[in-house]
Design a protein around this motif. Structure first.
Motif, mmCIF file in Angstrom:
data_model
loop_
_atom_site.group_PDB
_atom_site.id
_atom_site.type_symbol
_atom_site.label_atom_id
_atom_site.label_comp_id
_atom_site.label_asym_id
_atom_site.label_seq_id
_atom_site.Cartn_x
_atom_site.Cartn_y
_atom_site.Cartn_z
ATOM 1 N N GLY A 19 0.803 -1.219 0.000
ATOM 2 C CA GLY A 19 0.000 0.000 0.000
ATOM 3 C C GLY A 19 0.836 1.269 0.000
ATOM 4 O O GLY A 19 0.292 2.367 0.020
ATOM 5 N N TRP A 20 2.159 1.120 -0.048
ATOM 6 C CA TRP A 20 3.064 2.261 -0.088
ATOM 7 C C TRP A 20 3.727 2.361 -1.460
ATOM 8 O O TRP A 20 3.870 1.370 -2.160
ATOM 9 N N GLU A 21 4.118 3.561 -1.833
ATOM 10 C CA GLU A 21 4.937 3.753 -3.023
ATOM 11 C C GLU A 21 6.225 4.461 -2.601
ATOM 12 O O GLU A 21 6.204 5.371 -1.776
ATOM 13 N N ILE A 22 7.326 4.004 -3.168
ATOM 14 C CA ILE A 22 8.643 4.434 -2.707
ATOM 15 C C ILE A 22 9.407 5.065 -3.870
ATOM 16 O O ILE A 22 9.757 4.381 -4.837
ATOM 17 N N GLU A 23 9.642 6.364 -3.782
ATOM 18 C CA GLU A 23 10.438 7.051 -4.809
ATOM 19 C C GLU A 23 11.914 6.717 -4.578
ATOM 20 O O GLU A 23 12.441 6.872 -3.482
ATOM 21 N N THR A 24 12.565 6.248 -5.614
ATOM 22 C CA THR A 24 13.938 5.757 -5.495
ATOM 23 C C THR A 24 14.821 6.354 -6.588
ATOM 24 O O THR A 24 14.426 6.395 -7.753
ATOM 25 N N GLU A 25 15.995 6.808 -6.193
ATOM 26 C CA GLU A 25 16.976 7.311 -7.153
ATOM 27 C C GLU A 25 17.930 6.169 -7.529
ATOM 28 O O GLU A 25 18.559 5.555 -6.662
ATOM 29 N N LEU A 26 18.017 5.875 -8.819
ATOM 30 C CA LEU A 26 18.898 4.806 -9.266
ATOM 31 C C LEU A 26 20.349 5.217 -9.082
ATOM 32 O O LEU A 26 20.745 6.333 -9.420
ATOM 33 N N GLN A 27 21.145 4.297 -8.548
ATOM 34 C CA GLN A 27 22.569 4.559 -8.351
ATOM 35 C C GLN A 27 23.449 3.631 -9.177
ATOM 36 O O GLN A 27 24.573 3.988 -9.526
ATOM 37 N N LEU A 28 22.931 2.438 -9.486
ATOM 38 C CA LEU A 28 23.688 1.475 -10.270
ATOM 39 C C LEU A 28 22.721 0.755 -11.209
ATOM 40 O O LEU A 28 21.704 0.222 -10.765
#
Length: 227
Positions: A19-28
């Protein structure tokens, strides 16, 4: 990496079915591995307040698969493959063999539409058992029927039945949809004994793979879950 052409520094939205959404910055970003850093975490905006469970009578394969795909995009939270009298397929074992493909269709549609939770796919169920399951889960249970007599779906959604005024609008709705040819009158009578309410969507006869999606859309719109 290959389809979206994403690189380190790009942002993606990760959904973990909680039920959550997680904004993620790609690093690799490599051929076999992707790593990222969590930027923010928030409740998913893709989940409707009203929980619609679709008890869809089993259809020919492509029709049923379309219901699963489009229903997931729309916001349905639960699918129950239903075996009723006019179903072409009536073998529970053969239907369960299709579960892996059906689950994959729901998964892909949930990702595409940014659902915070993947809809549940219940085991294929005979009609009487499905009626009993709907009664036990609670909520408002409706069975779509094209014959004369049922109350309009809009009226049922806008008017609280006697005794339910304080619990209106309903938090959950169970929609029963027939196969090609619809439900038998005896099935509708049986459903009534389990507390299901017959509902009509107007004078036009919709195809079996269309009716449930239209009804779910009407429910979500009327109860404020579509813009």
């Amino acid at each position: 990496r290959h389809v979206l052409r994403m690189h380190a520094g790009d942002h993606v939205l990760v959904l973990d079915n909680s039920g959550w959404e997680i904004e993620t910055e790609l690093q690799l970003v490599e051929s076999q591995e992707v790593m990222g850093r969590v930027v923010s975490r928030r409740l998913s905006t893709g989940e409707p307040r009203t929980k619609v469970s679709l008890y869809q009578s089993v259809l020919k394969s492509k029709g049923f698969e379309a219901v699963l795909q489009k229903g997931t995009e729309l916001g349905i939270v639960e699918f129950v493959p239903l075996i009723s009298e006019r179903c072409i397929v009536s073998d529970l074992e053969s239907l369960e063999k299709k579960r892996i493909r059906w689950e994959a269709i729901i998964q892909e549609a949930a990702e595409q539409s940014r659902r915070g939770r993947k809809p549940v796919l219940r085991p294929s169920t005979l009609f009487p058992q499905a009626c009993d399951h709907a009664r036990q889960t609670g909520g408002l249970s409706l069975i779509l029927w094209e014959e004369k007599g049922p109350v309009a779906l809009r009226t049922l959604l806008r008017t609280a039945p006697p005794g339910r005024e304080k619990r209106w609008p309903p938090f959950s709705i169970n929609l029963f949809v027939g196969p090609e040819g619809g439900f038998e009158p005896g099935e509708v009578a049986l459903a009534g004994r389990y507390g299901l309410v017959p509902a009509t969507m107007g004078p036009r006869i919709l195809r079996a793979e269309t009716a449930g999606l239209v009804a779910a859309s009407a429910v979500l719109y009327e109860l404020g879950d579509l813009g």
